[in-house]
Design a protein around this motif. Structure first.
Motif, PDB file in Angstrom:
ATOM      1  N   LEU A 109       0.842  -1.190   0.004  1.00  0.00           N
ATOM      2  CA  LEU A 109      -0.196  -0.066  -0.051  1.00  0.00           C
ATOM      3  C   LEU A 109       0.970   1.023   0.022  1.00  0.00           C
ATOM      4  O   LEU A 109       0.419   2.224  -0.659  1.00  0.00           O
ATOM      5  CB  LEU A 109      -0.999   0.003   1.255  1.00  0.00           C
ATOM      6  N   THR A 110       2.064   1.335   0.792  1.00  0.00           N
ATOM      7  CA  THR A 110       2.850   2.477   0.768  1.00  0.00           C
ATOM      8  C   THR A 110       3.704   2.737  -0.651  1.00  0.00           C
ATOM      9  O   THR A 110       3.641   3.748  -1.015  1.00  0.00           O
ATOM     10  CB  THR A 110       3.919   2.234   1.948  1.00  0.00           C
ATOM     11  N   VAL A 111       4.171   1.491  -1.171  1.00  0.00           N
ATOM     12  CA  VAL A 111       4.514   1.743  -2.767  1.00  0.00           C
ATOM     13  C   VAL A 111       3.463   2.105  -3.563  1.00  0.00           C
ATOM     14  O   VAL A 111       3.675   2.969  -4.398  1.00  0.00           O
ATOM     15  CB  VAL A 111       5.176   0.448  -3.111  1.00  0.00           C
ATOM     16  N   LEU A 112       2.071   1.678  -3.539  1.00  0.00           N
ATOM     17  CA  LEU A 112       0.808   2.180  -4.414  1.00  0.00           C
ATOM     18  C   LEU A 112       0.920   3.644  -3.936  1.00  0.00           C
ATOM     19  O   LEU A 112       0.561   4.363  -5.080  1.00  0.00           O
ATOM     20  CB  LEU A 112      -0.139   1.317  -4.016  1.00  0.00           C
ATOM     21  N   SER A 113       0.917   4.167  -2.946  1.00  0.00           N
ATOM     22  CA  SER A 113       0.640   5.607  -2.744  1.00  0.00           C
ATOM     23  C   SER A 113       1.738   6.406  -3.364  1.00  0.00           C
ATOM     24  O   SER A 113       1.370   7.496  -3.743  1.00  0.00           O
ATOM     25  CB  SER A 113       0.642   5.869  -1.092  1.00  0.00           C
ATOM     26  N   LEU A 114       2.969   5.770  -3.303  1.00  0.00           N
ATOM     27  CA  LEU A 114       4.184   6.485  -4.354  1.00  0.00           C
ATOM     28  C   LEU A 114       3.710   6.368  -5.482  1.00  0.00           C
ATOM     29  O   LEU A 114       3.904   7.538  -6.366  1.00  0.00           O
ATOM     30  CB  LEU A 114       5.288   5.833  -3.822  1.00  0.00           C
ATOM     31  N   LEU A 115       3.302   5.308  -6.211  1.00  0.00           N
ATOM     32  CA  LEU A 115       2.726   5.339  -7.540  1.00  0.00           C
ATOM     33  C   LEU A 115       1.947   6.404  -8.108  1.00  0.00           C
ATOM     34  O   LEU A 115       1.577   7.002  -9.104  1.00  0.00           O
ATOM     35  CB  LEU A 115       2.623   3.765  -7.975  1.00  0.00           C
ATOM     36  N   VAL A 116       0.728   6.448  -6.925  1.00  0.00           N
ATOM     37  CA  VAL A 116      -0.389   7.365  -7.101  1.00  0.00           C
ATOM     38  C   VAL A 116      -0.039   8.555  -7.367  1.00  0.00           C
ATOM     39  O   VAL A 116      -0.197   9.558  -8.203  1.00  0.00           O
ATOM     40  CB  VAL A 116      -1.401   7.043  -6.247  1.00  0.00           C
ATOM     41  N   ALA A 117       0.897   9.133  -6.326  1.00  0.00           N
ATOM     42  CA  ALA A 117       1.561  10.307  -6.319  1.00  0.00           C
ATOM     43  C   ALA A 117       2.135  10.800  -7.704  1.00  0.00           C
ATOM     44  O   ALA A 117       2.204  11.917  -8.191  1.00  0.00           O
ATOM     45  CB  ALA A 117       2.709  10.491  -5.330  1.00  0.00           C
ATOM     46  N   MET A 118       3.171   9.690  -8.335  1.00  0.00           N
ATOM     47  CA  MET A 118       3.958  10.096  -9.380  1.00  0.00           C
ATOM     48  C   MET A 118       2.696  10.286 -10.772  1.00  0.00           C
ATOM     49  O   MET A 118       2.839  11.041 -11.595  1.00  0.00           O
ATOM     50  CB  MET A 118       4.833   8.587  -9.765  1.00  0.00           C
ATOM     51  N   VAL A 119       1.913   9.165 -10.906  1.00  0.00           N
ATOM     52  CA  VAL A 119       1.067   9.074 -12.054  1.00  0.00           C
ATOM     53  C   VAL A 119       0.054  10.376 -12.190  1.00  0.00           C
ATOM     54  O   VAL A 119      -0.122  10.993 -13.073  1.00  0.00           O
ATOM     55  CB  VAL A 119       0.052   7.777 -12.098  1.00  0.00           C
ATOM     56  N   VAL A 120      -0.472  10.646 -10.892  1.00  0.00           N
ATOM     57  CA  VAL A 120      -1.480  11.746 -10.711  1.00  0.00           C
ATOM     58  C   VAL A 120      -0.722  12.974 -10.960  1.00  0.00           C
ATOM     59  O   VAL A 120      -1.442  13.977 -12.019  1.00  0.00           O
ATOM     60  CB  VAL A 120      -2.341  11.884  -9.809  1.00  0.00           C
ATOM     61  N   VAL A 121       0.334  13.245 -10.413  1.00  0.00           N
ATOM     62  CA  VAL A 121       1.072  14.494 -10.697  1.00  0.00           C
ATOM     63  C   VAL A 121       1.481  14.845 -12.157  1.00  0.00           C
ATOM     64  O   VAL A 121       1.317  15.611 -12.828  1.00  0.00           O
ATOM     65  CB  VAL A 121       2.342  14.955  -9.891  1.00  0.00           C
ATOM     66  N   CYS A 122       1.826  13.599 -12.821  1.00  0.00           N
ATOM     67  CA  CYS A 122       2.281  13.413 -14.197  1.00  0.00           C
ATOM     68  C   CYS A 122       1.133  13.917 -15.018  1.00  0.00           C
ATOM     69  O   CYS A 122       1.336  14.726 -15.866  1.00  0.00           O
ATOM     70  CB  CYS A 122       2.636  12.055 -14.649  1.00  0.00           C
ATOM     71  N   ALA A 123      -0.012  13.482 -14.848  1.00  0.00           N
ATOM     72  CA  ALA A 123      -1.357  13.718 -15.540  1.00  0.00           C
ATOM     73  C   ALA A 123      -1.684  15.352 -15.540  1.00  0.00           C
ATOM     74  O   ALA A 123      -1.757  15.912 -16.393  1.00  0.00           O
ATOM     75  CB  ALA A 123      -2.475  13.052 -14.992  1.00  0.00           C
ATOM     76  N   GLY A 124      -1.331  15.860 -14.139  1.00  0.00           N
ATOM     77  CA  GLY A 124      -1.586  17.164 -13.986  1.00  0.00           C
ATOM     78  C   GLY A 124      -0.656  18.086 -14.551  1.00  0.00           C
ATOM     79  O   GLY A 124      -1.075  18.982 -15.526  1.00  0.00           O
ATOM     80  N   VAL A 125       0.694  17.814 -14.536  1.00  0.00           N
ATOM     81  CA  VAL A 125       1.606  18.567 -15.332  1.00  0.00           C
ATOM     82  C   VAL A 125       1.566  18.509 -16.618  1.00  0.00           C
ATOM     83  O   VAL A 125       1.839  19.360 -17.624  1.00  0.00           O
ATOM     84  CB  VAL A 125       3.078  17.709 -14.703  1.00  0.00           C
ATOM     85  N   PHE A 126       1.092  17.209 -17.262  1.00  0.00           N
ATOM     86  CA  PHE A 126       1.010  17.232 -18.745  1.00  0.00           C
ATOM     87  C   PHE A 126      -0.305  17.966 -19.033  1.00  0.00           C
ATOM     88  O   PHE A 126      -0.263  18.437 -20.329  1.00  0.00           O
ATOM     89  CB  PHE A 126       0.870  15.745 -19.154  1.00  0.00           C
ATOM     90  N   ALA A 127      -1.353  17.865 -18.386  1.00  0.00           N
ATOM     91  CA  ALA A 127      -2.413  18.601 -18.726  1.00  0.00           C
ATOM     92  C   ALA A 127      -2.093  19.954 -18.990  1.00  0.00           C
ATOM     93  O   ALA A 127      -2.360  20.922 -19.951  1.00  0.00           O
ATOM     94  CB  ALA A 127      -3.611  18.630 -17.764  1.00  0.00           C
ATOM     95  N   VAL A 128      -1.179  20.785 -18.140  1.00  0.00           N
ATOM     96  CA  VAL A 128      -0.699  22.366 -18.215  1.00  0.00           C
ATOM     97  C   VAL A 128       0.484  22.356 -19.452  1.00  0.00           C
ATOM     98  O   VAL A 128       0.276  23.312 -20.161  1.00  0.00           O
ATOM     99  CB  VAL A 128       0.206  22.642 -16.972  1.00  0.00           C
TER     100      VAL A 128
END
Length: 264
Positions: A82-101
């Motif tokens: 779960l801890t590793v999953l939380s890191l992946l979620v942070a990476m993927v979602v921030v990536c989506a946000g940054v790419f949108a911009v």
């Protein structure tokens, strides 16, 4: 009721976690500035670096702060997957946000979508990380404070992305990253104050890894990644510098070419 301590190591974990959030934000903003000045594959690479820096910075901030989290009457363990999953979620979602911009046609719309996506990603990363906590007892949350922490995350993310789009000078980037670090830290501690633990003393061994076994080495590794990437980004030439050096070399090459022609 278990007494919650958010700084068992005194000021060390809050200060260190704030520094991590600031470094991640500064690096992310710097890379986004570079991305907006680049095209094609170079732009994509800069945006991925920006997202990994912000994601890593936020995640490291959260778990360095968690090193100082203690509850009287029970040990604390962390569920590794779960801890590793939380890191992946942070990476993927921030990536989506940054790419949108980075690729958005309409600046305002891109900013709102990116800010909302990234903010919700940061909040879900935090609560996933909290879901990975194993202790003897029941964890409950104050819904008002949870809502406030999500709102802070969305506002902080939107402000950071706005800064990435509008701020170019190193001094301004530094100031923006200090504000971003403060916003991420305040989101974290707001979310932590929403936690209430009802301890049920038990002699059973808790599943999962201790913070020092798992969180600490991972935070050190990710912290090192942030520092090394910061050094690389600071030393790599900007598009403007590259163009300047290329145009400076052209006259030299043409002079050398003329001299060669004369000697032949």
């Amino acid at each position: 009721m278990g007494h919650l301590d958010h700084a068992t190591f005194g000021w060390l974990t809050p200060v260190l976690s704030y520094v991590m959030a600031c470094i991640g934000a500064a690096l992310g903003l710097r890379c986004t500035v570079r991305a907006l000045g680049a095209t094609g594959r170079s732009r994509r690479n800069w945006l991925v670096t920006a997202a990994s820096a912000i994601g890593t910075g936020i995640w490291t901030m959260h778990f360095v702060a968690m090193l100082g989290f203690g509850v009287s009457g029970t040990d604390i363990r962390y569920d590794v997957p779960l801890t590793v999953l939380s890191l992946l979620v942070a990476m993927v979602v921030v990536c989506a946000g940054v790419f949108a911009v980075g690729y958005g046609r309409d600046r305002t719309r891109a900013l709102l979508i990116g800010g909302l996506t990234t903010g919700l990603g940061v909040a879900s990363m935090h609560y996933l990380g909290m879901a990975a906590v194993r202790l003897h007892g029941d964890v409950t949350y104050d819904p008002m404070l949870v809502g406030l922490s999500v709102l802070i995350a969305v506002v902080a993310a939107t402000a950071a992305l706005w800064a990435a789009l509008n701020i170019k000078s190193p001094v301004a980037v530094t100031l923006a990253s200090l504000v971003m670090g403060a916003a991420v830290s305040s989101m974290h501690y707001t979310a932590m104050f929403a936690v209430d633990v009802r301890v049920t003393p038990s002699g059973e061994v808790l599943p999962g890894a201790t913070a020092m076994q798992f969180i600490f080495p991972l935070a050190v590794g990710l912290g090192s990644y942030l520092f090394l990437t910061s050094a690389f980004v600071a030393l790599s030439p900007t598009t403007g510098e590259r163009e300047a050096s290329a145009s400076a070399q052209q006259p030299l090459e043409s002079v050398a070419g003329r001299q060669q022609a004369r000697t032949v």
